[in-house]
Write a protein that holds these residues in place. Sequence first.
Motif, short mmCIF file in Angstrom:
data_model
loop_
_atom_site.label_atom_id
_atom_site.label_comp_id
_atom_site.label_asym_id
_atom_site.label_seq_id
_atom_site.Cartn_x
_atom_site.Cartn_y
_atom_site.Cartn_z
N HIS A 33 0.79 -1.22 0.00
CA HIS A 33 0.00 0.00 0.00
C HIS A 33 0.83 1.27 0.00
O HIS A 33 0.27 2.36 -0.05
N VAL A 67 -16.04 -3.25 8.62
CA VAL A 67 -15.96 -1.91 8.03
C VAL A 67 -15.94 -0.90 9.16
O VAL A 67 -16.83 -0.90 10.02
N ASN A 69 -15.77 3.16 9.82
CA ASN A 69 -15.90 4.46 9.17
C ASN A 69 -16.16 5.51 10.24
O ASN A 69 -17.28 5.68 10.70
N GLY A 75 -10.07 7.81 6.21
CA GLY A 75 -11.17 7.31 5.40
C GLY A 75 -11.69 5.99 5.93
O GLY A 75 -11.47 5.61 7.09
N LYS A 76 -12.36 5.27 5.08
CA LYS A 76 -12.96 3.99 5.46
C LYS A 76 -11.90 2.90 5.54
O LYS A 76 -10.96 2.86 4.75
N ILE A 77 -12.07 1.99 6.50
CA ILE A 77 -11.20 0.82 6.65
C ILE A 77 -12.05 -0.42 6.41
O ILE A 77 -13.11 -0.57 7.03
N VAL A 78 -11.60 -1.27 5.51
CA VAL A 78 -12.35 -2.48 5.15
C VAL A 78 -11.44 -3.70 5.33
O VAL A 78 -10.31 -3.71 4.82
N TYR A 90 -7.92 -2.87 3.41
CA TYR A 90 -7.36 -1.63 2.90
C TYR A 90 -7.91 -0.44 3.67
O TYR A 90 -8.95 -0.51 4.33
N VAL A 91 -7.16 0.66 3.58
CA VAL A 91 -7.58 1.95 4.11
C VAL A 91 -7.75 2.87 2.91
O VAL A 91 -6.88 2.90 2.02
N THR A 92 -8.83 3.63 2.88
CA THR A 92 -9.08 4.50 1.73
C THR A 92 -7.93 5.46 1.48
O THR A 92 -7.52 5.68 0.34
N ASN A 93 -7.37 6.01 2.55
CA ASN A 93 -6.23 6.93 2.43
C ASN A 93 -5.04 6.38 3.22
O ASN A 93 -4.79 6.81 4.35
N ARG A 272 -7.78 -2.99 -4.61
CA ARG A 272 -7.80 -2.19 -3.39
C ARG A 272 -7.04 -2.87 -2.26
O ARG A 272 -6.52 -2.21 -1.36
#
Length: 297
Positions: A33, A67, A69, A75-78, A90-93, A272
């Motif tokens: 990442h 998830v 948020n 950002g969002k963590i999935v 993943y982390v959005t940012n 992602r």
Amino acid sequence: MTDTLVRAVTTDGNFRAIAIDATEMMAEVAKFHEASQLGTTVLGRALLGSLMVSNAILKGDERLAVVINGDGPAGKIVVEASAQGEVRGYVTNPTVELPLTAKGMQDVAGAVGSNGFLQVTKEIGEGDPFTGQVELMTGEIGDDLTYYMAKSEQIPSAVAVSVLVDPDGTVAAAGGFMISALPDASDEDITALEDKFANLPSISSQLVEGHTPMDLLFNLFGKDDVKLLATTEVALYPEISKRDYERMLATLPMKDLQEMLAEDHGVEIVDRFTGKKIQFDEAELSGIIAAKDAEGL
């Protein structure tokens, strides 16, 4: 050393325990990442915590998706995890950066935020998935999973996760433990355990010194007071292959595929979970369209 998760029980029957060392796996994730120190720490805590929760509440081939948020800059963590010890997320940012806290620590709570929810969806066989959701307590992730276990699973637990990332981005240690109270545990037993938590060296420092997951539990309960039940290797889910992505593209409407071909002369897919880019050039995309057309789809 292979990354491992252990499950154990105290000999007095008061507590169930899970501990994990996933330092090597997290070193690989950080490279995927190209994350900042803070981004790696955030994702690592979510991966480790989800692995322990999955091993506490799932069995067999069951899986869960987490998830988080919190409306923070990360950002969002999935995360997806299985009872078999596989995980990805993943982390959005992932490049998020914030000043260190007053204690000189990575500001995970600031990155995640606490104005939102933690949602856990369990796939438990052929029935419909079950989803539980709780408000975020602190954004520290371990605290939030602790609250989820008590609120949604009705299992009083303490989830502690730690990821130590050096300034150059190298993951020095990644691990944690989850302790769950069993029915015979009294209020006095739980209070005594909380006192031990307060005096326990950090998880990262123990792992850096070469301690194993079972050592983490020995240091908490005493070597003669905890019994190993099972050991599971933990690892990332296998990467999705280009062939798999080709099958996914083939499920898109013909109109969408033709637009990609006419406007972009191909398509680029970003995984992602790994950050890798999968390219389909004009000839490859034309082949997918031709195969779909030949099947009358």
